[in-house]
Design a protein around this motif. Sequence first.
Motif, mmCIF file in Angstrom:
data_model
loop_
_atom_site.group_PDB
_atom_site.id
_atom_site.type_symbol
_atom_site.label_atom_id
_atom_site.label_comp_id
_atom_site.label_asym_id
_atom_site.label_seq_id
_atom_site.Cartn_x
_atom_site.Cartn_y
_atom_site.Cartn_z
ATOM 1 N N TRP A 1 0.791 -1.340 0.006
ATOM 2 C CA TRP A 1 -0.127 -0.227 0.135
ATOM 3 C C TRP A 1 0.986 1.344 -0.294
ATOM 4 O O TRP A 1 1.660 1.639 1.388
ATOM 5 N N GLN A 2 0.783 1.718 -0.877
ATOM 6 C CA GLN A 2 1.454 3.115 -1.221
ATOM 7 C C GLN A 2 0.934 4.475 0.059
ATOM 8 O O GLN A 2 -0.409 4.815 0.104
ATOM 9 N N LEU A 3 1.849 4.887 0.440
ATOM 10 C CA LEU A 3 1.059 5.983 1.276
ATOM 11 C C LEU A 3 2.186 7.026 0.664
ATOM 12 O O LEU A 3 3.242 7.203 0.532
ATOM 13 N N ARG A 4 1.260 8.517 1.309
ATOM 14 C CA ARG A 4 1.299 9.946 0.997
ATOM 15 C C ARG A 4 3.014 10.850 1.879
ATOM 16 O O ARG A 4 3.468 10.597 1.928
ATOM 17 N N ASP A 5 2.727 10.030 3.577
ATOM 18 C CA ASP A 5 3.216 10.939 4.894
ATOM 19 C C ASP A 5 3.634 9.640 5.459
ATOM 20 O O ASP A 5 2.978 8.090 5.902
ATOM 21 N N ALA A 6 5.366 9.883 5.443
ATOM 22 C CA ALA A 6 5.557 9.146 6.663
ATOM 23 C C ALA A 6 5.373 9.204 7.579
ATOM 24 O O ALA A 6 5.631 9.856 7.953
ATOM 25 N N PRO A 7 4.793 7.886 7.822
ATOM 26 C CA PRO A 7 4.688 8.092 9.880
ATOM 27 C C PRO A 7 5.796 7.861 10.624
ATOM 28 O O PRO A 7 6.477 7.927 9.613
ATOM 29 N N ASP A 8 5.808 7.934 11.830
ATOM 30 C CA ASP A 8 6.977 7.504 12.960
ATOM 31 C C ASP A 8 7.144 6.916 13.202
ATOM 32 O O ASP A 8 6.668 5.726 14.239
ATOM 33 N N VAL A 9 7.990 5.928 13.261
ATOM 34 C CA VAL A 9 7.616 4.207 13.162
ATOM 35 C C VAL A 9 8.296 4.091 15.128
ATOM 36 O O VAL A 9 7.571 2.704 15.432
ATOM 37 N N ALA A 10 8.729 4.880 15.228
ATOM 38 C CA ALA A 10 8.763 4.779 17.050
ATOM 39 C C ALA A 10 7.386 4.753 18.080
ATOM 40 O O ALA A 10 7.760 3.623 18.674
ATOM 41 N N LEU A 11 7.250 5.950 17.435
ATOM 42 C CA LEU A 11 5.640 5.792 18.052
ATOM 43 C C LEU A 11 5.022 3.942 17.823
ATOM 44 O O LEU A 11 3.903 4.359 19.032
ATOM 45 N N MET A 12 4.710 4.171 16.694
ATOM 46 C CA MET A 12 4.309 3.325 16.762
ATOM 47 C C MET A 12 4.304 1.447 16.863
ATOM 48 O O MET A 12 3.775 0.474 17.184
ATOM 49 N N ASN A 13 6.084 1.672 17.484
ATOM 50 C CA ASN A 13 6.329 0.370 17.786
ATOM 51 C C ASN A 13 5.927 0.322 19.225
ATOM 52 O O ASN A 13 6.477 -0.756 19.625
ATOM 53 N N GLU A 14 6.034 1.632 19.206
ATOM 54 C CA GLU A 14 5.202 2.136 21.620
ATOM 55 C C GLU A 14 4.321 1.473 21.620
ATOM 56 O O GLU A 14 3.763 0.470 21.899
ATOM 57 N N ALA A 15 3.919 2.333 20.779
ATOM 58 C CA ALA A 15 2.329 1.294 20.769
ATOM 59 C C ALA A 15 2.356 -0.572 20.724
ATOM 60 O O ALA A 15 0.606 -0.642 21.189
ATOM 61 N N ALA A 16 2.795 -0.884 19.262
ATOM 62 C CA ALA A 16 1.900 -1.900 19.142
ATOM 63 C C ALA A 16 2.660 -2.898 20.435
ATOM 64 O O ALA A 16 1.948 -4.294 20.502
ATOM 65 N N GLN A 17 3.475 -2.325 20.893
ATOM 66 C CA GLN A 17 4.107 -3.608 22.553
ATOM 67 C C GLN A 17 2.557 -3.318 22.803
ATOM 68 O O GLN A 17 2.633 -4.800 23.703
#
Length: 256
Positions: free
Chosen positions: A134-150
């Motif tokens: 899936w092509q995204l226009r904006d790059a998300p903050d990976v660190a925030l997503m990994n914090e939430a994923a835990q």
Amino acid sequence: MVEDTLQRFFLEIAYDGTAYHGWQVQDNALSVQQKLNEALHKILRCAIETIGAGRTDTGVHAKQLFVHLDAPTDRIPHESRFLHSLNALLPHDIAVYRILPVDQDAHARFDATERAYEYHVHFRKNPFLLNKSWQLRDAPDVALMNEAAQFLIGTQDFGCFSKSHTQVYTNLCSVTRAYWQETDEGLVFHISANRFLRNMVRAIVGTLLDIGLKTKAPESILDIIDSKDRAMAGTSVPAHGLYLTKVVYPYIDTTF
């Protein structure tokens, strides 16, 4: 044919789900299971019922899915020849890698102890990733997503990420792994659990992307899970970025 001439087998298959309305046979729509059953019928010359480890939705891909079936052993005298013939009959977007004899009570769905998925996103237009990421226009903050994923790790009620009005005996799932990985093209989300609810991974990815784009805080995922309300979670992301990558059984080597 008498019943004691039948042997239960597992097939390890993989497919590009772009052209199919999911794994499961359905009326008036093409499915992976339908094409597999048709090919098996031609080779084995008898009615064949296949049971898969789970169902994938329209457009979802599988790098590894196990299927069980009962077949006369005298019609599969050479495994390599059988696989060659079966793959020759299947369309180019479905492949069978292995056929494994198993105990008669082995079950591709109920015996699986773990399943793993990946979700792929990319940022630059790439024709070779069409229907594969899936092509995204904006790059998300990976660190925030990994914090939430835990906060997903553990045994919890994941009803907030499930498609509505599904008939399941429980919404409890035990997630053992959930994280984002950066790649040359973009990002891949990895998640493993003992079981998944319908639409669960796509809803989780949509929720984590909201967090990565800073519309929600990482800890908000705890309130979303506690709510058990699908409306609280993020939008489901498109199916074509999702891959079933692994199914684990206690009695076979699934890392082949």
